[in-house]
Design an enzyme around this catalytic site. Structure first.
Site, PDB file in Angstrom:
ATOM      1  N   SER A  87     -29.790  75.341  44.074  1.00  0.00           N
ATOM      2  CA  SER A  87     -30.598  75.518  43.159  1.00  0.00           C
ATOM      3  C   SER A  87     -31.840  74.808  43.482  1.00  0.00           C
ATOM      4  O   SER A  87     -32.071  73.811  44.161  1.00  0.00           O
ATOM      5  CB  SER A  87     -30.077  75.647  41.986  1.00  0.00           C
ATOM      6  OG  SER A  87     -29.080  74.216  41.842  1.00  0.00           O
ATOM      7  N   THR A 123     -33.056  81.197  46.239  1.00  0.00           N
ATOM      8  CA  THR A 123     -32.637  80.222  45.045  1.00  0.00           C
ATOM      9  C   THR A 123     -33.052  81.161  44.209  1.00  0.00           C
ATOM     10  O   THR A 123     -32.478  81.515  43.744  1.00  0.00           O
ATOM     11  CB  THR A 123     -32.349  78.721  45.771  1.00  0.00           C
ATOM     12  OG1 THR A 123     -31.347  77.751  44.697  1.00  0.00           O
ATOM     13  CG2 THR A 123     -33.548  78.257  45.060  1.00  0.00           C
ATOM     14  N   TYR A 124     -31.593  79.842  43.524  1.00  0.00           N
ATOM     15  CA  TYR A 124     -32.457  79.913  41.512  1.00  0.00           C
ATOM     16  C   TYR A 124     -32.262  78.859  41.320  1.00  0.00           C
ATOM     17  O   TYR A 124     -32.994  77.642  41.422  1.00  0.00           O
ATOM     18  CB  TYR A 124     -31.337  80.984  41.188  1.00  0.00           C
ATOM     19  CG  TYR A 124     -29.537  79.701  40.786  1.00  0.00           C
ATOM     20  CD1 TYR A 124     -29.443  79.159  40.059  1.00  0.00           C
ATOM     21  CD2 TYR A 124     -29.148  79.677  42.126  1.00  0.00           C
ATOM     22  CE1 TYR A 124     -28.418  77.992  40.585  1.00  0.00           C
ATOM     23  CE2 TYR A 124     -27.789  78.782  41.828  1.00  0.00           C
ATOM     24  CZ  TYR A 124     -27.383  78.086  41.296  1.00  0.00           C
ATOM     25  OH  TYR A 124     -26.595  77.231  41.369  1.00  0.00           O
ATOM     26  N   GLY A 163     -28.651  71.514  47.538  1.00  0.00           N
ATOM     27  CA  GLY A 163     -27.392  71.884  48.776  1.00  0.00           C
ATOM     28  C   GLY A 163     -28.370  71.730  49.794  1.00  0.00           C
ATOM     29  O   GLY A 163     -29.058  70.987  49.887  1.00  0.00           O
ATOM     30  N   ALA A 164     -28.127  72.896  50.321  1.00  0.00           N
ATOM     31  CA  ALA A 164     -28.769  73.741  52.203  1.00  0.00           C
ATOM     32  C   ALA A 164     -30.127  72.764  52.018  1.00  0.00           C
ATOM     33  O   ALA A 164     -30.099  72.496  53.304  1.00  0.00           O
ATOM     34  CB  ALA A 164     -27.728  73.793  52.868  1.00  0.00           C
ATOM     35  N   ALA A 165     -30.780  73.742  50.919  1.00  0.00           N
ATOM     36  CA  ALA A 165     -32.261  73.865  51.398  1.00  0.00           C
ATOM     37  C   ALA A 165     -32.955  72.491  51.109  1.00  0.00           C
ATOM     38  O   ALA A 165     -34.042  72.760  51.906  1.00  0.00           O
ATOM     39  CB  ALA A 165     -32.441  74.287  49.786  1.00  0.00           C
TER      40      ALA A 165
END
Length: 129
Positions: A25, A57-58, A73-75
């Site tokens: 997110s 994403t959100y 996260g991965a982002a």
């Protein structure tokens, strides 16, 4: 017929944090979400102006007035603190609604505070003939 239309964006926000170990997110100051008409858990596209990366994403609501834009996260591999990003949403509308629709564009300063003046979005320069 339905059309997918650009609904809103936060233009040239500055990434304040990147948390690789969070589930995913993007955490965004709740004031910015409200001003840009983005709901918590709404899908958002993040276009990184600094690095050229793009992802979906959100959104999650962060503390009001904090200016936070935390990529989770991965982002976090693609977005680092100090990067400029555009956070955009889209919506499906019927043809009549799409023809009346005006997207909401929120321009922010380097501290992710809304600019006092919010001029309308204009097309880029035309290519020479």
């Amino acid at each position: 017929m339905n059309r997918r239309m650009f609904k809103s964006k936060i233009h040239r926000a500055t990434v304040t944090h990147a948390d690789l170990h969070y589930e995913g997110s993007v955490t965004i100051d709740a004031d910015l979400l409200e001003a840009a008409d983005i709901l918590p858990y709404e899908a958002v596209d993040i276009w990184n102006v600094t690095r050229g990366s793009r992802l979906t994403t959100y959104a999650l609501a962060g503390a009001r007035g904090s200016g936070v834009v935390c990529i989770n996260g991965a982002a976090a591999h693609l977005n680092q603190p100090g990067d400029l990003v555009i956070i955009a949403t889209f919506a499906d509308m019927d043809d009549a609604e799409a023809r009346r629709h005006t997207p909401r564009v929120l321009r922010v300063d380097g501290r992710n505070r809304p600019l006092a003046e919010q001029p309308p979005e204009t097309p880029g320069p035309l290519a020479p003939n």
